[in-house]
Design a protein around this motif. Structure first.
Motif, PDB file in Angstrom:
ATOM      1  N   ASN A   1      33.072  23.275  15.709  1.00  0.00           N
ATOM      2  CA  ASN A   1      33.302  24.265  16.575  1.00  0.00           C
ATOM      3  C   ASN A   1      32.981  25.762  16.718  1.00  0.00           C
ATOM      4  N   THR A   2      32.078  25.567  15.936  1.00  0.00           N
ATOM      5  CA  THR A   2      31.287  26.819  15.391  1.00  0.00           C
ATOM      6  C   THR A   2      30.150  27.231  16.283  1.00  0.00           C
ATOM      7  N   ASN A   3      29.231  25.880  16.551  1.00  0.00           N
ATOM      8  CA  ASN A   3      27.966  25.142  17.253  1.00  0.00           C
ATOM      9  C   ASN A   3      29.072  25.789  18.956  1.00  0.00           C
ATOM     10  N   GLY A   4      30.398  24.782  19.231  1.00  0.00           N
ATOM     11  CA  GLY A   4      30.956  25.140  20.649  1.00  0.00           C
ATOM     12  C   GLY A   4      31.350  27.005  20.867  1.00  0.00           C
TER      13      GLY A   4
ATOM     14  N   ASN B   1      22.847  17.234  19.900  1.00  0.00           N
ATOM     15  CA  ASN B   1      23.651  18.329  20.184  1.00  0.00           C
ATOM     16  C   ASN B   1      23.476  19.230  20.564  1.00  0.00           C
ATOM     17  N   GLY B   2      22.585  20.085  19.805  1.00  0.00           N
ATOM     18  CA  GLY B   2      22.338  21.381  20.897  1.00  0.00           C
ATOM     19  C   GLY B   2      21.639  21.963  21.818  1.00  0.00           C
TER      20      GLY B   2
ATOM     21  N   GLY C   1      29.339  27.718  23.942  1.00  0.00           N
ATOM     22  CA  GLY C   1      30.102  28.245  25.010  1.00  0.00           C
ATOM     23  C   GLY C   1      30.583  29.908  25.039  1.00  0.00           C
ATOM     24  N   GLY C   2      30.581  30.605  23.615  1.00  0.00           N
ATOM     25  CA  GLY C   2      31.139  31.558  24.360  1.00  0.00           C
ATOM     26  C   GLY C   2      29.896  32.556  23.784  1.00  0.00           C
TER      27      GLY C   2
END
Length: 760
Positions: free
Chosen positions: A612-615, A519-520, A619-620
């Motif tokens: 969501n935290t990983n996204g 995922n990472g 992503g942010g």
């Protein structure tokens, strides 16, 4: 034709030993002479039937030989695989597993639905149906058997049983797509309609199935690709269905160990939790944080568990019994490096590690508090002005080290696989060339038996892949993912390449830890393709990791089918529908609890929150954290560095070709070089000891016992543990609504961690 239920186990084993010797000679010659093979099988069988085989015949020298020395090569092509029982139990347990997996996803304690758990349950239910349903009259169509059998039995056959497990286990997961859909619903107020959500699930799964169909010629059929993780399961299937249930030592041993573990696991899991992590150092001093970080590990994110001991098989698992010796040696080298690297990074204050917890997967602000990630976004996208106000974000040092070593491992995988396995990959790739007239030939005793079944042609998988790709593009667009069509194509190409690389490692040595970092990796790639968009980042992980995971899982199922002589089948998609139904039901009824930080004793949104935290972080904050000027710029650079790290072992092998350097696997060593940065770590030391005892001492000193019983014991240990764990979770751990703690005493002090280490 003989009835599988009446075959003496030793004859099956002897047949396998015959095939092993013949296969080795056949592979040396480069072809299998069927007539000569049949004659030599008869000669070998006659000698082995009189128990004249020396221990050398049983000795497993090369890792892949377990597939031909441990597993029977027996088959009855007339045994039906798809019957009334198969459909009812396959769909029933698939639905049960899918619902259970989705419930677990939203629980404070996340669990997986074990295939062994489903195997044991389906065996009991299948035999119950055999006793309940009459065998005569019109009921004979519900339990068909070949008319050629001298003593027909209507009990479930091995092919029915394997079909049930493949159908149910593929459904009994919480799909990656559910994580994306639930995060959109909970945090971005974007509720996908039923059709769009279900087709997103199905599309991402079918892409993985298409990948698997294209790769099966190379990664399923050959003996070299023996999928170690499937050996104990296949061995259990054959013992339950081929052995004489009244006299077989293997079956009696299985049920004995199963019952012992069923009873024993109540003690460490509920009555005496101290047994999950016995640390002499923490018992001597439970106030020293250094002791906690180094010697603790019985609680999540507590410590590295150095020199601690665990007596809970639920944490240890049977991988140490069936993983090949050299895989475990490479893992152990990596774990030894873990102790050095994690302690060095933290106590050397690399990346300001001492300002943050020793082990954590959260993101922190400069002052050590948890970073306010949601405040970064405007309309779901990164806002530079808000970032200037919030300031930079940080990982714990050991978590950053995990990202570095994972990327080093990923880079090393490319070099390792293409160097050591190029001779396997090259003819496979050439087989896709329409002008190449050479046939891709596979010689394997199990595959030879499969040739009587009609195989699914390769073009069918191309059609499946094309249809799944169309579904993915359509749902990706309609779901307003923010992921451009070209980025989806790039991610799917990368996913196919990574599926080839990691499935090769899983098939040949049993290396399965890639899922922990997949995922990472895909979120990192997506952060460069589509910067500043967390939702697009989540979809990037979905279309990278999920097809890869589904592909490798299906390849393993196809190998299991080959071991049990089951014609190719696809897993059911019933899980996708039930995953979505349960997700919507749980979110609608418990939205407030799932959005809260702590959750409740019954429901928790921790998994969705983490995803969501990983996204948001990738992503942010991707360019800010991992860009050239970011604190963690070494994370992406490590991917390139890793490509060159296998070269010293390759050079050493060229210089000293007989010194064993080909056995050292840089990807495995690196992946395990920060293996202890998360979770409960007290199980590592007993797993290392048991693995060396089983795969070295027992295998070399007692080869007969090893080939007959090692993998049966592995299945029994896991089976008994997983069945009682399921019962305990609903009976006393609160999965059904109310938790019942065991009365507090010295071995169950609820105010302290299980191993009595200093509190974090």
């Amino acid at each position: 034709m003989a009835d599988p239920a009446n075959i003496v186990p030793t004859l099956d084993e002897k047949q396998s030993l015959s095939d092993a010797s013949l296969e080795k000679r056949a592979s040396d010659a480069g072809a299998v002479d069927d007539a000569r093979m049949a004659k030599e099988v008869e000669e070998f069988e006659d000698r082995l039937q009189h128990d004249e085989a020396p221990d050398e015949e049983y000795l497993v020298q090369e890792a892949y030989e377990v597939a031909i020395k441990v597993l029977s090569n027996h088959d009855d092509p007339e045994l039906p695989a798809v019957t009334f029982r198969t459909i009812i139990l396959g769909l029933g347990f698939g639905a049960f597993g899918a619902v259970l997996a989705q419930i677990y996803y939203f629980k404070p304690q996340t669990l997986n639905v074990s295939a062994l758990f489903l195997l044991v349950l389906s065996y009991w239910f299948g035999n119950a149906m055999h006793m309940i349903i009459p065998s005569g009259g019109i009921f004979r169509y519900l339990t068909p058997v070949p008319s050629t059998l001298p003593s027909p039995t209507h009990a479930p056959s091995v092919k029915e049983h394997v079909s049930i497990i493949i159908m149910s286990s593929t459904a009994a997961t919480s799909a990656t797509a559910i994580q994306v859909i639930s995060v959109q619903d909970l945090y971005y107020d974007n509720q996908l309609n039923a059709g769009l959500a279900i087709f997103t699930l199905i599309g991402s799964q079918l892409i993985g199935y298409g990948f698997a169909g294209l790769l099966q010629d190379m990664l399923v059929r050959p003996t070299k690709c023996f999928w170690p993780g499937k050996i104990s399961t296949a061995n259990l299937f054959q013992a339950l269905h081929f052995d004489n249930q009244m006299t077989s030592k293997r079956v009696r041993l299985f049920w004995t160990v199963f019952v012992v573990m069923f009873v024993w696991e109540i003690i460490p899991q509920w009555i005496f939790p101290l047994l999950t992590g016995i640390s002499i150092f923490c018992l001597a001093n439970n106030t020293n944080p250094i002791f906690r970080n180094v010697f603790g590990g019985a609680s999540n994110n507590e410590g590295m568990g150095f020199l601690s001991w665990c007596l809970d098989w639920n944490l240890i698992g049977s991988d140490c019994l069936f993983n090949p010796l050299w895989l475990q040696i490479n893992q152990n080298i990596g774990i030894c490096l873990t102790y050095i690297l994690m302690a060095g990074v933290y106590y050397g204050n690399v990346w300001r590690s001492k300002d943050f917890p020793f082990m954590s997967q959260a993101i922190f602000a400069e002052d050590g508090t948890q970073y306010n990630q949601t405040a970064l976004l405007t309309n779901g996208k990164f806002d530079a002005d808000k970032y200037a106000t919030l300031g930079p974000a940080f990982f714990s040092g050991t978590n950053a080290l995990y990202y570095v070593t994972s990327n080093l491992s990923l880079g090393a995988t490319f070099t390792h696989v293409f160097f050591w396995h190029w001779q396997d990959i090259k003819p496979f790739l050439r087989s896709f060339n329409p002008w190449n007239k050479e046939e891709y030939v596979v010689h394997d005793p199990h595959w030879e038996k499969m040739k009587v079944y009609k195989q699914i042609p390769r073009w069918w998988y191309f059609v499946l892949l094309a249809g799944a790709f169309a579904i993915a593009q359509a749902t990706n667009y309609e779901g307003h993912s923010g992921l451009p069509w070209w980025a989806l194509i790039v991610l799917l190409i990368i996913s196919f390449i990574m599926s080839l690389l990691f499935a090769t490692l899983d098939a040949t040595i049993g290396f399965r830890e890639f899922n922990s970092s997949a995922n990472g990796f895909y979120q990192m790639i997506t952060s460069y393709l589509v910067p500043g968009d967390p939702i697009a980042n989540l979809y990037g992980a979905l279309y990278g990791q999920h097809p890869q995971g589904q592909c490798i899982a299906m390849l393993g199922d196809l190998k299991l089918g080959q071991y049990c002589k089951l014609a190719p089948i696809l897993g059911t998609v019933v899980g996708a529908i039930l995953n979505w139904v349960m997700m919507v039901t749980i979110i609608d009824a418990n939205r407030e609890a799932l959005l809260s930080i702590a959750g409740t004793r019954l429901w928790s949104g921790q998994n969705a929150q983490s995803f969501n935290t990983n996204g948001i972080s990738w992503g942010g904050l991707g360019p800010q954290m991992f860009g050239i000027n970011g604190v963690y710029h070494m994370v992406p650079i490590s991917l390139a560095i890793g490509v060159f790290l296998p070269l010293p072992f390759i050079a050493a092998w060229y210089i000293w070709p007989k010194s064993g350097f080909e056995n050292f696997s840089t990807p495995i060593i690196l992946q395990y070089s920060c293996y202890l940065s998360v979770g409960i770590n007290t199980s590592v030391n007993p797993a290392m000891a048991i693995g060396l005892f089983s795969q070295w001492w027992v295998r070399t000193r007692y080869p007969r016992w090893f080939t007959k019983y090692n993998y049966i014991v592995a299945a029994a240990l896991d089976g008994g543990t997983q069945v009682i764990s399921f019962i305990l979770n609903f009976a006393v751990f609160g999965a059904s609504g109310t938790a019942h703690s065991f009365p507090e005493w010295w071995g169950n002090d609820l105010s302290l961690s299980a191993d009595r280490c200093a509190p974090a």
